[in-house]
Design a protein around this motif. Structure first.
Motif, PDB file in Angstrom:
ATOM      1  N   CYS A 153       0.833  -1.216   0.000  1.00 51.13           N
ATOM      2  CA  CYS A 153       0.000   0.000   0.000  1.00 51.13           C
ATOM      3  C   CYS A 153       0.861   1.258   0.000  1.00 51.13           C
ATOM      4  N   THR A 154       1.351   1.611  -1.178  1.00 48.79           N
ATOM      5  CA  THR A 154       1.980   2.928  -1.310  1.00 48.79           C
ATOM      6  C   THR A 154       1.038   3.784  -2.148  1.00 48.79           C
ATOM      7  N   HIS A 155       1.404   4.158  -3.362  1.00 51.19           N
ATOM      8  CA  HIS A 155       0.552   5.071  -4.131  1.00 51.19           C
ATOM      9  C   HIS A 155      -0.651   4.363  -4.753  1.00 51.19           C
ATOM     10  N   ALA A 156      -0.413   3.271  -5.466  1.00 62.21           N
ATOM     11  CA  ALA A 156      -1.521   2.579  -6.123  1.00 62.21           C
ATOM     12  C   ALA A 156      -2.493   2.002  -5.101  1.00 62.21           C
ATOM     13  N   GLY A 157      -1.959   1.393  -4.038  1.00 57.40           N
ATOM     14  CA  GLY A 157      -2.823   0.813  -3.018  1.00 57.40           C
ATOM     15  C   GLY A 157      -3.654   1.863  -2.310  1.00 57.40           C
ATOM     16  N   THR A 158      -3.043   2.978  -1.960  1.00 59.81           N
ATOM     17  CA  THR A 158      -3.768   4.064  -1.301  1.00 59.81           C
ATOM     18  C   THR A 158      -4.861   4.611  -2.209  1.00 59.81           C
ATOM     19  N   ALA A 159      -4.532   4.812  -3.487  1.00 59.18           N
ATOM     20  CA  ALA A 159      -5.526   5.320  -4.436  1.00 59.18           C
ATOM     21  C   ALA A 159      -6.695   4.352  -4.589  1.00 59.18           C
ATOM     22  N   PHE A 160      -6.378   3.048  -4.636  1.00 60.20           N
ATOM     23  CA  PHE A 160      -7.445   2.052  -4.754  1.00 60.20           C
ATOM     24  C   PHE A 160      -8.375   2.103  -3.548  1.00 60.20           C
ATOM     25  N   VAL A 161      -7.803   2.046  -2.351  1.00 59.91           N
ATOM     26  CA  VAL A 161      -8.624   1.957  -1.138  1.00 59.91           C
ATOM     27  C   VAL A 161      -9.503   3.192  -0.979  1.00 59.91           C
ATOM     28  N   THR A 162      -8.916   4.379  -1.137  1.00 61.20           N
ATOM     29  CA  THR A 162      -9.707   5.601  -0.951  1.00 61.20           C
ATOM     30  C   THR A 162     -10.820   5.700  -1.980  1.00 61.20           C
ATOM     31  N   THR A 163     -10.544   5.304  -3.224  1.00 62.14           N
ATOM     32  CA  THR A 163     -11.571   5.375  -4.264  1.00 62.14           C
ATOM     33  C   THR A 163     -12.638   4.313  -4.068  1.00 62.14           C
ATOM     34  N   ALA A 164     -12.216   3.094  -3.762  1.00 62.28           N
ATOM     35  CA  ALA A 164     -13.185   2.005  -3.587  1.00 62.28           C
ATOM     36  C   ALA A 164     -14.133   2.299  -2.430  1.00 62.28           C
ATOM     37  N   LYS A 165     -13.625   2.854  -1.352  1.00 60.57           N
ATOM     38  CA  LYS A 165     -14.494   3.159  -0.219  1.00 60.57           C
ATOM     39  C   LYS A 165     -15.467   4.295  -0.546  1.00 60.57           C
ATOM     40  N   LYS A 166     -15.026   5.266  -1.353  1.00 64.22           N
ATOM     41  CA  LYS A 166     -15.928   6.332  -1.786  1.00 64.22           C
ATOM     42  C   LYS A 166     -17.026   5.783  -2.694  1.00 64.22           C
ATOM     43  N   TYR A 215     -18.106   2.476  -3.048  1.00 68.33           N
ATOM     44  CA  TYR A 215     -18.920   1.322  -2.630  1.00 68.33           C
ATOM     45  C   TYR A 215     -19.200   1.260  -1.136  1.00 68.33           C
ATOM     46  N   GLY A 216     -18.509   2.044  -0.327  1.00 67.25           N
ATOM     47  CA  GLY A 216     -18.749   2.027   1.105  1.00 67.25           C
ATOM     48  C   GLY A 216     -18.581   0.645   1.709  1.00 67.25           C
ATOM     49  N   ASP A 217     -19.563   0.239   2.491  1.00 65.42           N
ATOM     50  CA  ASP A 217     -19.487  -1.044   3.192  1.00 65.42           C
ATOM     51  C   ASP A 217     -19.766  -2.240   2.289  1.00 65.42           C
ATOM     52  N   ALA A 218     -20.057  -1.994   1.026  1.00 62.36           N
ATOM     53  CA  ALA A 218     -20.270  -3.114   0.090  1.00 62.36           C
ATOM     54  C   ALA A 218     -18.968  -3.851  -0.192  1.00 62.36           C
ATOM     55  N   VAL A 219     -17.849  -3.223   0.131  1.00 60.43           N
ATOM     56  CA  VAL A 219     -16.563  -3.899  -0.014  1.00 60.43           C
ATOM     57  C   VAL A 219     -15.870  -3.948   1.343  1.00 60.43           C
ATOM     58  N   ASP A 220     -15.406  -5.132   1.696  1.00 55.53           N
ATOM     59  CA  ASP A 220     -14.641  -5.362   2.917  1.00 55.53           C
ATOM     60  C   ASP A 220     -13.174  -5.437   2.502  1.00 55.53           C
ATOM     61  N   ILE A 221     -12.402  -4.385   2.819  1.00 60.34           N
ATOM     62  CA  ILE A 221     -11.021  -4.280   2.340  1.00 60.34           C
ATOM     63  C   ILE A 221     -10.039  -4.517   3.476  1.00 60.34           C
ATOM     64  N   THR A 222      -9.164  -5.511   3.303  1.00 58.21           N
ATOM     65  CA  THR A 222      -8.059  -5.745   4.219  1.00 58.21           C
ATOM     66  C   THR A 222      -6.751  -5.461   3.483  1.00 58.21           C
ATOM     67  N   SER A 266      -1.227  10.262   3.200  1.00 55.24           N
ATOM     68  CA  SER A 266      -2.257   9.456   3.849  1.00 55.24           C
ATOM     69  C   SER A 266      -1.601   8.696   4.992  1.00 55.24           C
ATOM     70  N   SER A 267      -2.388   7.856   5.656  1.00 53.82           N
ATOM     71  CA  SER A 267      -1.868   7.103   6.799  1.00 53.82           C
ATOM     72  C   SER A 267      -2.748   5.881   7.020  1.00 53.82           C
ATOM     73  N   PRO A 268      -2.229   4.882   7.754  1.00 48.01           N
ATOM     74  CA  PRO A 268      -3.079   3.742   8.100  1.00 48.01           C
ATOM     75  C   PRO A 268      -4.332   4.175   8.858  1.00 48.01           C
ATOM     76  N   GLU A 269      -4.174   5.191   9.721  1.00 47.36           N
ATOM     77  CA  GLU A 269      -5.320   5.676  10.491  1.00 47.36           C
ATOM     78  C   GLU A 269      -6.388   6.268   9.583  1.00 47.36           C
ATOM     79  N   PHE A 310      -8.193   3.451   7.853  1.00 45.06           N
ATOM     80  CA  PHE A 310      -9.074   2.814   8.831  1.00 45.06           C
ATOM     81  C   PHE A 310     -10.350   3.648   9.012  1.00 45.06           C
ATOM     82  N   SER A 311     -10.195   4.967   9.021  1.00 47.13           N
ATOM     83  CA  SER A 311     -11.364   5.843   9.195  1.00 47.13           C
ATOM     84  C   SER A 311     -12.327   5.745   8.016  1.00 47.13           C
ATOM     85  N   LEU A 312     -11.815   5.321   6.858  1.00 52.85           N
ATOM     86  CA  LEU A 312     -12.670   5.135   5.684  1.00 52.85           C
ATOM     87  C   LEU A 312     -13.415   3.806   5.724  1.00 52.85           C
ATOM     88  N   GLY A 313     -13.009   2.932   6.644  1.00 46.80           N
ATOM     89  CA  GLY A 313     -13.673   1.643   6.754  1.00 46.80           C
ATOM     90  C   GLY A 313     -12.831   0.467   6.307  1.00 46.80           C
TER      91      GLY A 313
END
Length: 450
Positions: free
Chosen positions: A8-21, A23-30, A62-65, A68-71
């Motif tokens: 989780c550097t640039h591509a991973g961070t971009a994926f997580v922030t976009t996916a949570k925006k 789909y919200g809780d429809a995706v469970d991201i670890t 960005s940060s792990p925190e 986490f706040s995005l879900g």
């Protein structure tokens, strides 16, 4: 849907922030990340070394925190050891406890990034030989440089040249070594690299070009000299900046890759396994000038690709159009940007190309000040299609490389570019923009060849 993100550097961070925006809780991201930080902009290391960015923490966006706040569920200091595409699980090791466990997924997003190439050279593990990639490297370099006067940098790409400048600003004796006979040879052709080399030497940096490092010498485990096939250089510290390789060892034999291990993806960023995506420095990119897969690790590629993966998570919605490898750098007084192919790179690929080089002032000569702009334009001989370009000046004109990038992406010809509509205002440019002028010169060259 259960999604696992590996790295989780640039591509991973971009994926997580976009996916949570999206789909919200429809995706469970670890997220499994070996480090305890994310999103560090390694391009800022030279700025930190040079004192422009005082606090390296500001190079995080960005940060792990935050994730986490995005879900999402970030699992830091966790290493993925194995991937089983058939049964759709990963084997993970907690690097703090040593515990190993399995975790299943519906979709896997590989954003493992890259790592500096470490040449197999005697003495490379000596204290004083440093890498330049992550937050901890930045801290090590700055700390070690406090007691270092003679600094040798191995590799004259963007990172090497920027670090050379930063160390020189700090009053260090700097030697810049490269195996090639020019600096920035992957980004600039000789007309422009000659000017940058002159700028570096005039500012006290010694260039050791066309030299191969063969050994690092030391005393009591600490670096003292860097030895090349031609010379020996005193060194309190050496920085390895010879390039990057994709972090994809665990996918060897599982996914289709280039020879260097970069994962090949389709236009929706699926790998050869449909439920596994890849993005960023671990992946090959579609290089539009040559319409081929290439390895071009850039943060800009990574954030675009990570975002596109998010859009395509449930269905193929957004097509990845590829990249022109557009990049820029500031070296002392010169602002530099390039996109697409250089003339020399095109020749390596045995393409039928031509090029033009012009020097044009950025503003009308009746203005109180103006600066030369150096433009190199590469185009296909038969069709005139624009394949690449370079722009350099002491004036800030580098945004024009973005215009050239669009010209390459949209397969414009030099004729199209020559008569493209650009604004004119004497404070900023001339009635014929320098890109128009370079393209007109190319049109004339094609006409004279007929």
């Amino acid at each position: 849907m259960k999604v696992i993100v590996v790295g989780c550097t640039h591509a991973g961070t971009a994926f997580v922030t976009t996916a949570k925006k999206l789909y919200g809780d429809a995706v469970d991201i670890t997220i499994y990340e070996k480090n305890d930080t994310i999103s560090f902009l390694s391009c800022g290391i030279a700025l930190h070394v040079g004192g422009i960015v005082k606090d390296p923490m500001k190079l995080f966006y960005s940060s792990p925190e935050h994730l986490f706040s995005l879900g999402a569920t970030p699992k830091m200091r966790h290493e993925v050891l194995e991937v089983n595409p058939r049964e759709k699980y990963v084997v993970v090791r907690n690097m703090e406890t040593g515990e190993t466990f399995r975790d299943h997924y519906d979709k896997l997003v590989v954003t493992t990034g890259s790592w500096p190439i470490i040449p197999n050279i005697p003495g490379v593990s000596l204290d004083g030989v440093k890498l330049s990639k992550n937050f901890y490297h930045a801290k090590e370099i700055v700390e070690a440089s406090k007691n270092a006067q003679d600094v040798v940098i191995v590799g004259a790409g963007y990172i090497g040249v920027e670090l050379a400048e930063a160390f020189r600003h700090n009053g260090k004796n700097v030697v810049l070594i490269d195996l090639a006979d020019r600096i920035l040879s992957r980004y600039l052709d000789k007309e422009l690299s000659d000017l940058v080399e002159k700028e570096l030497t005039e500012n006290g940096i010694k260039l050791a070009l066309n030299e191969k490092v063969v050994e690092f010498l030391g005393e009591n485990g600490k670096l003292t000299h860097v030895v090349t096939d031609k010379n020996k250089y005193r060194a309190d510290m050496a920085i390895l900046a010879v390039g990057f390789r994709p972090n994809t060892d665990i996918f060897k034999g599982l996914l289709k890759t280039l020879d260097n291990g970069a994962i090949i993806v389709d236009k929706y960023l699926h790998t050869s396994e449909p439920d596994i995506f890849a993005a960023g420095d671990c992946a090959a990119v579609w290089f539009t000038p040559t319409e081929s897969y290439e390895y071009i690790p850039l943060a800009t590629n990574a954030v675009r690709m990570g975002t596109i993966v998010a859009y395509n998570l449930f269905e193929n919605k957004v097509e990845y159009k590829g990249t022109q490898g557009t990049s820029g750098v500031k070296i002392f007084s010169y602002n530099i940007a390039a996109t697409g192919l250089t003339h020399s790179w095109a020749q390596e690929k045995k393409l039928d190309i031509e090029s033009v080089f012009i020097v044009e002032n950025n503003r009308p000569e009746f203005m109180n000040t103006y600066e030369p702009v150096y433009v190199k334009l590469i185009f296909e001989r038969t069709t005139g299609r624009v394949l690449g370009g370079q722009v350099m000046s002491k004036a800030d004109v580098v945004e024009s490389a973005n215009t050239l990038s669009l010209a390459v992406a949209n397969k414009m010809t030099v004729l199209d570019l020559a008569f493209s509509d650009f604004f004119f205002q004497p404070h900023f440019n001339k009635p014929w923009n320098f890109l128009n002028t370079a393209a007109l010169r190319a049109v004339e060259k094609i006409h004279n060849m007929k």
